[in-house]
Design a protein around this motif. Sequence first.
Motif, PDB file in Angstrom:
ATOM      1  N   LEU A 100       1.208  -1.418  -0.233  1.00 29.35           N
ATOM      2  CA  LEU A 100      -0.036  -0.315  -0.133  1.00 29.35           C
ATOM      3  C   LEU A 100       1.245   1.446  -0.177  1.00 29.35           C
ATOM      4  O   LEU A 100       0.248   2.508  -1.056  1.00 29.35           O
ATOM      5  N   ASP A 101       2.254   1.645   1.183  1.00 25.04           N
ATOM      6  CA  ASP A 101       2.712   2.387   1.503  1.00 25.04           C
ATOM      7  C   ASP A 101       4.413   2.374   1.073  1.00 25.04           C
ATOM      8  O   ASP A 101       4.327   0.965   2.093  1.00 25.04           O
ATOM      9  N   PHE A 102       4.544   3.060   2.069  1.00 29.67           N
ATOM     10  CA  PHE A 102       6.133   3.027   2.621  1.00 29.67           C
ATOM     11  C   PHE A 102       6.488   4.024   3.797  1.00 29.67           C
ATOM     12  O   PHE A 102       5.504   5.065   3.020  1.00 29.67           O
ATOM     13  N   ILE A 103       7.468   3.825   4.209  1.00 32.59           N
ATOM     14  CA  ILE A 103       7.664   5.054   5.259  1.00 32.59           C
ATOM     15  C   ILE A 103       9.419   4.775   5.424  1.00 32.59           C
ATOM     16  O   ILE A 103       9.416   4.563   5.245  1.00 32.59           O
ATOM     17  N   LEU A 104       9.575   6.436   5.058  1.00 32.05           N
ATOM     18  CA  LEU A 104      11.222   6.465   5.100  1.00 32.05           C
ATOM     19  C   LEU A 104      12.281   6.319   6.133  1.00 32.05           C
ATOM     20  O   LEU A 104      11.031   6.496   7.691  1.00 32.05           O
ATOM     21  N   LYS A 105      12.722   5.381   6.898  1.00 32.06           N
ATOM     22  CA  LYS A 105      13.449   6.380   8.295  1.00 32.06           C
ATOM     23  C   LYS A 105      14.255   7.647   8.057  1.00 32.06           C
ATOM     24  O   LYS A 105      14.893   7.371   7.226  1.00 32.06           O
ATOM     25  N   PRO A 106      14.871   7.637   9.237  1.00 26.64           N
ATOM     26  CA  PRO A 106      14.024   7.494  10.451  1.00 26.64           C
ATOM     27  C   PRO A 106      11.903   7.764  10.193  1.00 26.64           C
ATOM     28  O   PRO A 106      12.174   9.333   9.785  1.00 26.64           O
ATOM     29  N   VAL A 107      11.166   6.910  11.004  1.00 29.68           N
ATOM     30  CA  VAL A 107       9.871   7.239  10.670  1.00 29.68           C
ATOM     31  C   VAL A 107       9.814   8.030  12.443  1.00 29.68           C
ATOM     32  O   VAL A 107       8.967   8.023  12.878  1.00 29.68           O
ATOM     33  N   VAL A 108       8.548   9.369  11.009  1.00 30.88           N
ATOM     34  CA  VAL A 108       9.157  11.009  11.571  1.00 30.88           C
ATOM     35  C   VAL A 108       7.078  10.248  11.586  1.00 30.88           C
ATOM     36  O   VAL A 108       5.990  10.232  10.845  1.00 30.88           O
ATOM     37  N   TYR A 109       6.316  10.987  12.920  1.00 31.23           N
ATOM     38  CA  TYR A 109       5.284  11.124  13.238  1.00 31.23           C
ATOM     39  C   TYR A 109       4.746  11.597  12.195  1.00 31.23           C
ATOM     40  O   TYR A 109       3.266  10.666  11.834  1.00 31.23           O
ATOM     41  N   GLU A 110       4.371  12.052  11.395  1.00 34.32           N
ATOM     42  CA  GLU A 110       3.651  13.026  10.349  1.00 34.32           C
ATOM     43  C   GLU A 110       3.846  12.524   9.575  1.00 34.32           C
ATOM     44  O   GLU A 110       2.095  12.204   8.555  1.00 34.32           O
ATOM     45  N   GLN A 111       4.508  11.228   9.313  1.00 30.29           N
ATOM     46  CA  GLN A 111       4.649  10.781   8.026  1.00 30.29           C
ATOM     47  C   GLN A 111       4.107   9.305   8.205  1.00 30.29           C
ATOM     48  O   GLN A 111       3.085   9.223   7.336  1.00 30.29           O
ATOM     49  N   PHE A 112       4.449   8.694   9.198  1.00 26.59           N
ATOM     50  CA  PHE A 112       3.699   7.648  10.135  1.00 26.59           C
ATOM     51  C   PHE A 112       2.209   7.696   9.696  1.00 26.59           C
ATOM     52  O   PHE A 112       0.650   6.538   9.401  1.00 26.59           O
ATOM     53  N   GLU A 113       1.158   8.909  10.456  1.00 27.81           N
ATOM     54  CA  GLU A 113       0.000   9.136  10.989  1.00 27.81           C
ATOM     55  C   GLU A 113      -0.565   9.315   9.071  1.00 27.81           C
ATOM     56  O   GLU A 113      -1.953   8.363   8.928  1.00 27.81           O
ATOM     57  N   LEU A 114       0.285   9.544   7.508  1.00 22.24           N
ATOM     58  CA  LEU A 114      -0.023   9.598   6.212  1.00 22.24           C
ATOM     59  C   LEU A 114      -0.903   8.215   5.808  1.00 22.24           C
ATOM     60  O   LEU A 114      -1.301   8.214   5.790  1.00 22.24           O
ATOM     61  N   ALA A 115       0.992   7.280   6.013  1.00 27.35           N
ATOM     62  CA  ALA A 115       0.270   6.104   5.585  1.00 27.35           C
ATOM     63  C   ALA A 115      -1.099   5.263   6.282  1.00 27.35           C
ATOM     64  O   ALA A 115      -1.487   4.513   5.752  1.00 27.35           O
ATOM     65  N   MET A 116      -1.189   5.984   7.903  1.00 28.61           N
ATOM     66  CA  MET A 116      -1.949   5.216   8.586  1.00 28.61           C
ATOM     67  C   MET A 116      -3.421   5.714   8.377  1.00 28.61           C
ATOM     68  O   MET A 116      -4.516   4.667   7.813  1.00 28.61           O
ATOM     69  N   ASP A 117      -3.798   6.824   7.741  1.00 25.74           N
ATOM     70  CA  ASP A 117      -4.871   7.265   7.227  1.00 25.74           C
ATOM     71  C   ASP A 117      -5.246   6.242   5.671  1.00 25.74           C
ATOM     72  O   ASP A 117      -6.510   6.274   5.640  1.00 25.74           O
ATOM     73  N   LYS A 118      -3.936   6.652   4.943  1.00 24.58           N
ATOM     74  CA  LYS A 118      -4.700   5.645   3.437  1.00 24.58           C
ATOM     75  C   LYS A 118      -4.851   3.967   4.282  1.00 24.58           C
ATOM     76  O   LYS A 118      -5.829   3.335   3.425  1.00 24.58           O
ATOM     77  N   VAL A 119      -4.257   3.801   5.301  1.00 16.84           N
ATOM     78  CA  VAL A 119      -4.034   1.847   5.328  1.00 16.84           C
ATOM     79  C   VAL A 119      -5.995   1.965   5.949  1.00 16.84           C
ATOM     80  O   VAL A 119      -6.220   0.787   5.331  1.00 16.84           O
ATOM     81  N   PHE A 120      -6.203   2.779   6.907  1.00 19.75           N
ATOM     82  CA  PHE A 120      -8.286   3.172   6.543  1.00 19.75           C
ATOM     83  C   PHE A 120      -8.842   3.044   5.949  1.00 19.75           C
ATOM     84  O   PHE A 120      -9.569   3.087   6.292  1.00 19.75           O
ATOM     85  N   LYS A 121      -8.788   3.767   5.430  1.00 19.91           N
ATOM     86  CA  LYS A 121      -8.925   4.624   4.239  1.00 19.91           C
ATOM     87  C   LYS A 121      -9.645   3.045   3.264  1.00 19.91           C
ATOM     88  O   LYS A 121     -10.844   3.178   2.690  1.00 19.91           O
ATOM     89  N   THR A 122      -8.331   2.676   3.037  1.00 19.22           N
ATOM     90  CA  THR A 122      -8.258   1.427   2.044  1.00 19.22           C
ATOM     91  C   THR A 122      -9.246   0.215   2.714  1.00 19.22           C
ATOM     92  O   THR A 122      -9.749  -0.515   2.434  1.00 19.22           O
TER      93      THR A 122
END
Length: 237
Positions: A100-122
């Motif tokens: 679905l997506d990828f998150i770059l290290k180091p993982v910052v919360y703002e990017q993580f939150e966007l990924a999780m929002d996409k998870v729930f929409k899916t």
Amino acid sequence: MLRIAIVEDEKECQASLIEHLSRYEKEHNDNFIVRTFFDGIDILDDYTSEYDLIFLDIHMKYQDGMTTARKIRELDDSVIIVFITALAQYAIEGYKVNALDFILKPVVYEQFELAMDKVFKTADKYQKSKEIIVSEDGAKRKIDTEDVYYIEVVGHTIVIHSKLGVFETRGKTLKAISEELKEYNFVQSGQSHLINLRYVDKIKGDVVTVVGDELFLSRSRKKDFITAFGEYVGMEI
């Protein structure tokens, strides 16, 4: 409740993901069950298809994330995969395993939150179906109810006939499964069969034809079954 696996061999990154999940839970009023693994080999050992979401590190010591994802896809075609990587170019490979997506290290919360929002929409796109866990060659996998033709009981075994093949499971009665799946248009035709109405080809006398298979329609359930099928067809028009 979302069931999440974190497959990450760096303790710091693993701890960061757990912290972000905890924060996301509180801010979005969600509830997660989280399990951690330090390598791809670990999650594949007796894989049970119980997860809704897997955070998967691409670079790990014993088995890399891409190899792990390919093997997971052989057992589970519906789990959501989000890759964790230090190099963005590797994430392009993720499309080959339907990540679905990828998150770059180091993982910052703002990017993580966007990924999780996409998870729930899916995940919300598939809320009209449910997943059933079945056995296959000693492993466990998930089958979407939309792909199930009908379910029958043979002795103490539940046999699931689906687009993906025939599978077996144990531990529940047909009556209990019927209660769980009634909102997904599954109706019992008798004591031994639970039928997905979307795959009914014909009803004639005491026989229901489902993708070519003729199943018995009991006298006691005939009226309710025909009524349910009529409502279903009317809903689909």
